[in-house]
Scaffold this motif. Structure first.
Motif, PDB file in Angstrom:
ATOM      1  N   GLU A  31      -4.221   7.966   4.809  1.00 25.22           N
ATOM      2  CA  GLU A  31      -4.552   6.584   4.444  1.00 25.22           C
ATOM      3  C   GLU A  31      -5.185   5.823   5.607  1.00 25.22           C
ATOM      4  O   GLU A  31      -5.432   4.631   5.511  1.00 25.22           O
ATOM      5  CB  GLU A  31      -3.302   5.836   3.966  1.00 25.22           C
ATOM      6  CG  GLU A  31      -2.841   6.235   2.590  1.00 25.22           C
ATOM      7  CD  GLU A  31      -3.857   5.913   1.509  1.00 25.22           C
ATOM      8  OE1 GLU A  31      -4.699   5.016   1.679  1.00 25.22           O
ATOM      9  OE2 GLU A  31      -3.824   6.593   0.468  1.00 25.22           O
ATOM     10  N   GLY A  34      -8.196   4.141   4.584  1.00 27.29           N
ATOM     11  CA  GLY A  34      -8.014   3.446   3.317  1.00 27.29           C
ATOM     12  C   GLY A  34      -7.099   2.256   3.502  1.00 27.29           C
ATOM     13  O   GLY A  34      -7.475   1.234   4.075  1.00 27.29           O
ATOM     14  N   CYS A  83       1.407  -0.616  -1.765  1.00 24.82           N
ATOM     15  CA  CYS A  83       2.026   0.476  -0.997  1.00 24.82           C
ATOM     16  C   CYS A  83       3.383   0.851  -1.585  1.00 24.82           C
ATOM     17  O   CYS A  83       3.713   2.040  -1.682  1.00 24.82           O
ATOM     18  CB  CYS A  83       2.193   0.079   0.470  1.00 24.82           C
ATOM     19  SG  CYS A  83       0.670   0.090   1.408  1.00 24.82           S
TER      20      CYS A  83
END
Length: 119
Positions: A31, A34, A83
């Motif tokens: 991630e 991202g 998340c």
């Protein structure tokens, strides 16, 4: 112009940014480009826009930058909740950051109202 170190909202936003950076250490490395990048950018945007507004020449300009900072708090809040929804972070891990976000949002609203009353 306002002295940054004296602005409680700026200090709280710096604290929030630090907590987000620490939280990002718990996210998977895939991630990195991202969510991690986006979380950090949103978090940094908050104190940065407060600082830019503080350096402007009028309360109207400062209010405009506080509005941008406030938008960044909502962006960050959304990313943190995402998340958790993706099971990348637990409710326990995000609790403190969400509380800090809420506190900055409230401080921002009150500060904008105070500045508006002085225009």
């Amino acid at each position: 112009m306002h002295k940054l170190e004296d602005l409680k909202i700026w200090n709280k936003a710096i604290e929030l940014s630090k907590e987000v950076y620490l939280l990002c250490q718990n996210l998977p490395q895939d991630e990195k480009f991202g969510l991690i990048n986006q979380l950090k950018r949103s978090a940094i945007s908050i104190p940065s826009n407060i600082a830019e507004g503080a350096g402007r020449n009028s309360n109207r300009e400062f209010i405009q930058f506080l509005g941008i900072a406030n938008g960044s708090t909502y962006e960050l809040q959304t990313q943190i909740i995402l998340c958790e929804a993706l099971n990348l972070l637990s409710q326990n891990q995000i609790k403190n950051v969400l509380e800090l976000i809420s506190e900055v949002q409230k401080m921002n609203y009150v500060f904008q109202q105070k500045l508006k009353s002085n225009i």
